[in-house]
Design an enzyme around this catalytic site. Structure first.
Site, PDB file in Angstrom:
ATOM      1  N   GLU A 412     115.220  48.688 -14.335  1.00  0.00           N
ATOM      2  CA  GLU A 412     116.638  49.002 -14.555  1.00  0.00           C
ATOM      3  C   GLU A 412     117.056  49.897 -13.395  1.00  0.00           C
ATOM      4  OE1 GLU A 412     119.329  48.278 -16.889  1.00  0.00           O
ATOM      5  OE2 GLU A 412     120.113  49.227 -15.081  1.00  0.00           O
ATOM      6  N   HIS A 480     119.458  41.005 -14.835  1.00  0.00           N
ATOM      7  CA  HIS A 480     120.514  41.304 -15.824  1.00  0.00           C
ATOM      8  C   HIS A 480     121.667  42.022 -15.131  1.00  0.00           C
ATOM      9  CE1 HIS A 480     118.944  40.462 -20.016  1.00  0.00           C
ATOM     10  NE2 HIS A 480     118.178  39.804 -19.167  1.00  0.00           N
ATOM     11  N   GLU A 481     122.850  41.682 -15.578  1.00  0.00           N
ATOM     12  CA  GLU A 481     124.102  42.182 -14.973  1.00  0.00           C
ATOM     13  C   GLU A 481     124.263  41.831 -13.497  1.00  0.00           C
ATOM     14  OE1 GLU A 481     122.017  44.806 -16.371  1.00  0.00           O
ATOM     15  OE2 GLU A 481     122.754  44.279 -18.343  1.00  0.00           O
ATOM     16  N   GLU A 499     121.040  37.063 -16.612  1.00  0.00           N
ATOM     17  CA  GLU A 499     121.843  37.271 -17.820  1.00  0.00           C
ATOM     18  C   GLU A 499     123.269  36.857 -17.460  1.00  0.00           C
ATOM     19  OE1 GLU A 499     122.480  40.843 -20.997  1.00  0.00           O
ATOM     20  OE2 GLU A 499     122.977  41.224 -18.916  1.00  0.00           O
ATOM     21  N   GLU A 505     122.058  40.476 -27.194  1.00  0.00           N
ATOM     22  CA  GLU A 505     122.045  41.915 -27.476  1.00  0.00           C
ATOM     23  C   GLU A 505     123.360  42.397 -28.087  1.00  0.00           C
ATOM     24  OE1 GLU A 505     121.128  43.083 -23.476  1.00  0.00           O
ATOM     25  OE2 GLU A 505     123.210  43.480 -22.967  1.00  0.00           O
TER      26      GLU A 505
HETATM   27  C1  NOJ Z   1     121.190  45.684 -20.440  1.00  0.00           C
HETATM   28  C2  NOJ Z   1     120.306  44.492 -20.487  1.00  0.00           C
HETATM   29  O1  NOJ Z   1     121.047  43.322 -20.698  1.00  0.00           O
HETATM   30  C3  NOJ Z   1     119.299  44.698 -21.593  1.00  0.00           C
HETATM   31  O2  NOJ Z   1     118.521  43.533 -21.745  1.00  0.00           O
HETATM   32  C4  NOJ Z   1     118.484  45.907 -21.302  1.00  0.00           C
HETATM   33  O3  NOJ Z   1     117.645  46.138 -22.402  1.00  0.00           O
HETATM   34  C5  NOJ Z   1     119.367  47.124 -21.080  1.00  0.00           C
HETATM   35  N1  NOJ Z   1     120.403  46.844 -20.154  1.00  0.00           N
HETATM   36  C6  NOJ Z   1     118.575  48.308 -20.576  1.00  0.00           C
HETATM   37  O4  NOJ Z   1     118.171  48.079 -19.262  1.00  0.00           O
HETATM   38 CA    CA Z   2     123.483  43.100 -20.273  1.00  0.00          CA
END
Ligand code: NOJ
Ligand code: CA
Length: 700
Positions: A412, A480-481, A499, A505
């Site tokens: 992340e 992701h993002e 993603e 989520e």
């Molecule tokens: C957003 C992501 O989509 C998710 O999968 C992740 O758990 C959180 N951010 C934390 O990084």
């Molecule tokens: Ca996300």
């Protein structure tokens, strides 16, 4: 002559067109494009499909700071050619893909540009792609500062459209279905708050946007091979029913992109089909991307994984070690929501993965930095080679290796991107040292460098640097993002999924995704590439974790199974907690069985936002798997099993919505039965409201 007269009436500004009009058709002649210059030298194009105009005369071109590129072009030459090649993707929905098109290179001179601009059109049986190629002659190294793209898409009616807003920072939105004339992002201001949003114009939509015409023709406007440019949004003229390209800007809001010649833009794409199913079958976006750049692909593996993940989203655990430790020290008690990525818990997931045949275990919250990650726009937050004290990397790596399971690392970045770029090499070396070969990256929050956007030129180049650098290290990546994909997985097949959508989520902590959501994604966001959607939730009511919670997954459990087939991805998570799967091992069997790589795909029925039924053949085998899903309405469909191999008997195990199932009132019941079937048989699928059906067909 008659044609020309009509043209002159239709668009007087094309009065000079007779000298400059050139056309090119698809190999089957059903799609054709005409391009020409008007009397002030502005380029226009139009597209027809099955004898009807589907994109009427529309502008082409750019504005730049250096040169006025709006008009003043002269036709230099127009060359046509044909291309026909069949290639094999490293993984995918089908074993091979035909790339067959006719091309027209329309080259124009421009005095101020000092050289030529070629608009390159490729016309396929299922649509077109075009891009702008700024030629290098005498011009190499020249800088162009793009301030606007003038490309338009003039629709020929008030079609029904499925779209999300043109957001600079996020694709995590619920879709709207409405007429082009009704497009308006105002309501998104009231949408459940998500980490980062930036919507500048209320009539702007994201691409891909898919539309249905009154006669059933489907049109998608998208882009392919997005690189070194801002992502393509569309500004809607709701009166004229026209879209105009709108590029995401750089940190300087007056500038869309700065490029050095030689340069060509990403492809602008119009997919065309007589029905919704044809849109799903199109491989045009991938075909417009470059062939695979990785020579040895033997280490790239489509896979299913579990992970220390959902427990954080449902509030049972935290990513952050320090917060829990601080709280425990303060209260002297065990606190609810303890650090999820602790050694014992990770080993439990490794055991579960090994026992049930999963390739990987994703672990989030394993490294230092989480205390400061959210919403602070802080640099240098995470260390990607430093685990928390309760995460014993050596022990976990050894144990995972013994069990034949791979730990999937999590990076992340909290959108502090230069900090990630500085650490990338060390982080990948650390992964390799610990036996890991897949990483999930994340970009939650506002981008550093300040002023840049998730989908802008700077970040689009970053995502490609990550794809390339991970490939050099033989690491697979799931982002992701990021910007939504535009077919790059052809070139970088180690980039398994992204993603870039409103994923599962959201069902854990927001108003969630309405039942129609997964019936829209394949026709929009998925067209550019696979989603890491994380299906497979069995405990669909969050009140099971905390009676005060009202959030729910907006599907039945049977539909969660069907998503593994309907939402194609080479990377699929079994996202729920191990204990929830162990309570329903009979239902879980489908997730264990379903493959993530296919030799063939048949779309049996499809209606955007309503329902779809897909059958896929397992890679290298005769087994088939079927997924059928519906929106908030119940749905019945008699599937003809014509896809099965002739002369073989199959055992079909059918996971259907149980008696009285309903996504909201009664989401849990799944009825499971096995029958023998053969090619040509019929199978009645009976889906509950918000429901689904999943079937495995194994050769007897
Ligand atoms: C957003 C992501 O989509 C998710 O999968 C992740 O758990 C959180 N951010 C934390 O990084
Ligand atoms: Ca996300």
């Amino acid at each position: 002559m008659k044609h020309l007269l009509f043209l002159l009436l239709l668009l007087p500004c094309l009065a000079n067109a007779q000298n400059t009009l050139r056309s090119v058709s698809s190999p089957d002649k059903k799609v054709s494009v005409t391009i020409g210059l008007n009397k002030t030298g502005e380029p226009f194009y139009k597209v027809s499909f099955n004898g009807k105009t589907v994109v009427d005369w529309s502008r082409l071109g750019f504005t730049t700071k250096e040169t006025d590129l709006r008009s003043g072009y002269t036709l230099m030459n127009a060359q046509t050619s044909t291309f026909d090649e069949t290639w094999k993707p490293v993984w995918g929905e089908v074993a091979q893909i035909r790339n067959h098109y006719n091309e027209l290179r329309y080259t124009m001179g421009h005095q101020q540009l000092g050289s030529a601009l070629t608009i390159q059109f490729r016309v396929f049986n299922d649509g077109i792609g075009f891009r702008y190629d700024f030629l290098t002659k005498d011009n190499e190294g020249k800088k162009l500062t793009f301030t606007d793209e003038l490309t338009e898409f003039q629709m020929t009616g008030d079609h029904t459209a499925w779209w999300i807003p043109g957001d600079f920072d996020s694709n995590e939105h619920v879709y709207t279905t409405c007429k082009i004339s009704e497009i308006d992002c105002a309501r998104y201001n009231r949408e459940h708050a998500i980490a980062t949003q930036h919507i500048v114009k209320m009539k702007n939509t994201q691409t891909p946007i898919t539309m249905r015409m009154a006669d059933g023709t489907h049109i998608t406007i998208a882009e392919a091979a997005l690189a070194d440019f801002g992502a393509l949004h569309l500004e809607t003229d709701v009166k004229k029913l026209k879209f105009k390209a709108f590029l995401i800007s750089t940190a300087d809001s007056t500038v869309k992109s700065v490029n050095t010649l030689p340069f060509h833009t990403p492809w602008r794409v119009v997919l065309l089909s007589k029905d919704a199913a044809g849109i799903l079958q199109s491989k045009l976006i991938m075909n417009l991307n470059e062939p695979c750049k990785i020579q040895d692909v033997s280490w790239i593996k489509p896979q299913k994984y579990v992970g220390v993940w959902w427990e954080m989203h449902v509030g049972l655990a935290t990513w952050d070690y320090e917060a829990t430790a601080d709280m425990m020290a303060a209260t002297g008690r065990e606190v609810k929501g303890k650090h999820g990525a602790n050694t014992e818990n990770v080993l439990r997931y490794v055991d579960f993965a090994a026992q049930y045949g999963f390739d990987g275990v994703l672990v989030e919250g394993w490294n230092t930095g989480w205390k400061d990650w959210f919403g602070k726009m802080k640099d240098e937050v995470f260390d990607f080679a430093k685990p928390y004290p309760d995460f014993d990397m050596d022990r976990i790596s050894r144990y995972a290796k013994e069990k034949g399971v791979k730990i999937i690392s999590h990076h992340e970045t909290s959108a502090a991107v230069p900090s990630y770029e500085r650490q990338m090499d060390a982080a990948y070396a650390y992964m390799k040292k610990n036996g890991q070969n897949a990483v999930k990256t994340g970009y939650v929050g506002k981008i550093i460098p300040r002023g840049e956007w998730h989908d802008g030129q700077w970040m689009n180049n970053h995502y490609l640097r990550v794809a390339e650098r991970t490939a050099q290290n033989q690491i697979m990546v799931d982002m992701h993002e990021p910007v939504r994909p535009s077919g790059w997985h052809r070139t970088w097949p180690n980039w398994l999924a992204s993603e870039a959508t409103r994923g599962q989520e959201f069902n854990a902590w927001s108003t969630g995704n309405p039942p129609e959501h997964e019936c829209i994604l394949p026709f929009t966001r998925s067209l550019g590439g696979p989603i890491d959607y994380t299906p497979g939730i069995f405990e669909v009511r969050m009140s099971a974790y905390d009676p005060k919670k009202t959030e729910v997954v907006h599907t039945t459990v049977a539909k969660q199974l069907a998503l593994y087939v309907t939402l194609y991805s080479p990377l699929q998570m079994a996202a729920d907690l191990p204990e929830n799967y162990e309570k329903r091992l009979d239902v879980f069997q489908f997730i264990r069985d379903v493959p993530v790589d296919w030799d063939d795909t048949k779309i049996l029925e499809a209606s955007i936002g309503d329902y779809m039924t897909v059958a896929r053949r397992q890679k290298g085998a005769q087994n088939w798997f079927l997924g059928s899903i519906t929106d908030e309405n119940p749905h019945k469909f008699e599937a003809r099993l014509d896809f099965l191999a002739p002369g073989k008997t199959y055992v079909a195990t059918i996971y259907a919505d149980g008696k009285g199932a309903h996504w909201k009132d009664n989401p849990y019941p799944v009825s499971i039965r096995s029958i023998e079937v053969k090619k040509g048989d019929k199978l009645l699928l009976d889906l509950a409201a918000g429901g689904g059906c999943a079937v495995s067909f194994k050769v007897k």
